[in-house]
Design a protein around this motif. Structure first.
Motif, PDB file in Angstrom:
ATOM      1  N   TYR B  31       0.826  -1.195   0.000  1.00 24.77           N
ATOM      2  CA  TYR B  31       0.000   0.000   0.000  1.00 24.77           C
ATOM      3  C   TYR B  31       0.867   1.255   0.000  1.00 24.77           C
ATOM      4  O   TYR B  31       1.844   1.353   0.734  1.00 24.77           O
ATOM      5  N   TYR B  33       0.410   5.723  -0.253  1.00 19.03           N
ATOM      6  CA  TYR B  33      -0.559   6.786  -0.063  1.00 19.03           C
ATOM      7  C   TYR B  33       0.085   8.141  -0.347  1.00 19.03           C
ATOM      8  O   TYR B  33       1.272   8.338  -0.097  1.00 19.03           O
ATOM      9  N   TYR B  35      -0.681  12.081   0.869  1.00 20.46           N
ATOM     10  CA  TYR B  35      -1.433  12.985   1.726  1.00 20.46           C
ATOM     11  C   TYR B  35      -0.942  14.407   1.474  1.00 20.46           C
ATOM     12  O   TYR B  35       0.187  14.631   1.091  1.00 20.46           O
ATOM     13  N   GLN B  37      -0.713  18.042   3.800  1.00 20.77           N
ATOM     14  CA  GLN B  37      -0.816  18.548   5.161  1.00 20.77           C
ATOM     15  C   GLN B  37      -0.915  20.053   5.133  1.00 20.77           C
ATOM     16  O   GLN B  37      -0.025  20.738   4.613  1.00 20.77           O
ATOM     17  N   LEU B  43      -3.646  15.711   8.192  1.00 19.02           N
ATOM     18  CA  LEU B  43      -3.275  15.100   6.923  1.00 19.02           C
ATOM     19  C   LEU B  43      -4.542  14.625   6.225  1.00 19.02           C
ATOM     20  O   LEU B  43      -5.376  13.961   6.828  1.00 19.02           O
ATOM     21  N   LEU B  45      -6.054  12.552   2.843  1.00 18.19           N
ATOM     22  CA  LEU B  45      -5.677  11.579   1.831  1.00 18.19           C
ATOM     23  C   LEU B  45      -6.073  12.069   0.445  1.00 18.19           C
ATOM     24  O   LEU B  45      -7.224  12.450   0.209  1.00 18.19           O
ATOM     25  N   PHE B  90       2.975  14.431   1.735  1.00 17.10           N
ATOM     26  CA  PHE B  90       3.628  13.273   2.330  1.00 17.10           C
ATOM     27  C   PHE B  90       3.188  11.999   1.628  1.00 17.10           C
ATOM     28  O   PHE B  90       2.008  11.793   1.359  1.00 17.10           O
ATOM     29  N   SER B  94       2.368   1.135   3.699  1.00 16.96           N
ATOM     30  CA  SER B  94       1.963   0.211   4.756  1.00 16.96           C
ATOM     31  C   SER B  94       1.796  -1.171   4.158  1.00 16.96           C
ATOM     32  O   SER B  94       1.767  -1.345   2.931  1.00 16.96           O
ATOM     33  N   GLU B 103       1.777  -0.577  10.730  1.00 14.71           N
ATOM     34  CA  GLU B 103       1.727   0.877  10.786  1.00 14.71           C
ATOM     35  C   GLU B 103       2.026   1.481   9.428  1.00 14.71           C
ATOM     36  O   GLU B 103       2.636   0.868   8.551  1.00 14.71           O
ATOM     37  N   GLN B 104       1.593   2.723   9.255  1.00 18.39           N
ATOM     38  CA  GLN B 104       1.974   3.510   8.105  1.00 18.39           C
ATOM     39  C   GLN B 104       3.302   4.177   8.391  1.00 18.39           C
ATOM     40  O   GLN B 104       3.494   4.771   9.450  1.00 18.39           O
ATOM     41  N   PHE B 106       5.824   7.133   7.056  1.00 17.19           N
ATOM     42  CA  PHE B 106       5.746   8.339   6.247  1.00 17.19           C
ATOM     43  C   PHE B 106       7.113   8.731   5.712  1.00 17.19           C
ATOM     44  O   PHE B 106       8.139   8.547   6.368  1.00 17.19           O
ATOM     45  N   GLY B 107       7.102   9.297   4.529  1.00 14.91           N
ATOM     46  CA  GLY B 107       8.305   9.878   3.962  1.00 14.91           C
ATOM     47  C   GLY B 107       8.601  11.235   4.571  1.00 14.91           C
ATOM     48  O   GLY B 107       7.847  11.724   5.415  1.00 14.91           O
ATOM     49  N   PRO B 108       9.672  11.892   4.125  1.00 21.11           N
ATOM     50  CA  PRO B 108      10.097  13.164   4.718  1.00 21.11           C
ATOM     51  C   PRO B 108       9.293  14.362   4.242  1.00 21.11           C
ATOM     52  O   PRO B 108       9.402  15.440   4.816  1.00 21.11           O
TER      53      PRO B 108
END
Lengths: 111, 115
Positions: B31, B33, B35, B37, B43, B45, B90, B94, B103-104, B106-108
């Motif tokens: 998965y 995603y 997002y 922010q 956040l 989707l 972001f 997952s 858990e998900q 997240f990238g930077p």
């Protein structure tokens, strides 16, 4: 139905105090409730998560309390430290996918 | 940190121009995603993917498209950028293993400014 409400928007706590952040959801199909911690300039990172079959989960200084009937859950940070200063997001999801996030709480822990 | 990179990390562009953001993972998670922010909104989707070439819309998908031709890459395209798309974007990944939720990660993030 998809909204997650979070309060307070910001929180200031003295070092050693207890920080409490509250969230409420509407969709009873949600079955996974994580809390994320985000430092400035970084992506969110999972802090702790709970499923609705338990009412409380504790990991170190962090505790989630969950009230299924009220559709509310909260994060408690015991013995808050300046290093805990960050933005905290609650979230909810169904089947661990398609997370819906709260608007965030900016926590400042004063030394 | 989970193996997620986003490129570019910062971009300034002008209204009406196309923009593509890239998310690359080395975790082989199913998965992915995207997002955005924004202050006061947490956040939200935009789109998500549950496999190669399998994508679906999220809460705020208008004005965005995505593509996933390989497991490791998930692209977000703004066909004609508008100032309302100024945000921090972001990517997250997952995996669900044996019915258990993971858990998900997240990238930077990518900070996009549309002038």
């Amino acid at each position: 139905q998809q909204q997650v409400k979070q309060s307070p928007q910001s929180l200031i706590v003295q070092k050693g105090g207890i920080s409490i952040i509250n969230c409420a959801y509407e969709n009873t199909a949600f079955d996974y409730f994580p809390w994320y911690q985000q430092f400035p300039g970084k992506g969110p990172a999972l802090l702790i998560a709970i499923r609705p079959d338990v009412s409380e989960k504790k990991e170190g200084r962090f505790t989630i309390s969950f009230n299924k009937s009220a559709k509310q859950f909260s994060l408690h940070i015991m013995d808050s430290q300046p290093g805990d200063s960050a933005t905290y997001f609650c979230a909810a999801s169904k089947y661990g996918q398609n997370f819906v996030f709260g608007p965030g709480t900016r926590l400042s822990v004063l030394p | 940190d989970a193996g997620i990179t986003q490129s570019p990390r910062h971009k300034v562009t002008e209204t009406g121009t196309p923009v593509t953001l890239r998310c690359h993972q080395t975790e082989n998670h199913r998965y992915m995603y995207w997002y955005r922010q924004d202050p006061g909104h947490g956040l939200r989707l935009i789109h998500y993917s549950y496999g190669v070439k399998d994508t679906d819309k999220g809460e705020v998908s208008d004005g965005y498209s995505v593509s996933r031709s390989k497991t490791e890459d998930f692209l977000l395209t703004l066909e004609s950028a508008t100032s309302s798309q100024t945000s921090v974007y972001f990517c997250a990944i997952s995996e669900t293993v044996g019915g258990s939720y993971n858990e998900q990660f997240f990238g930077p993030g990518t900070r996009l400014t549309v002038l």
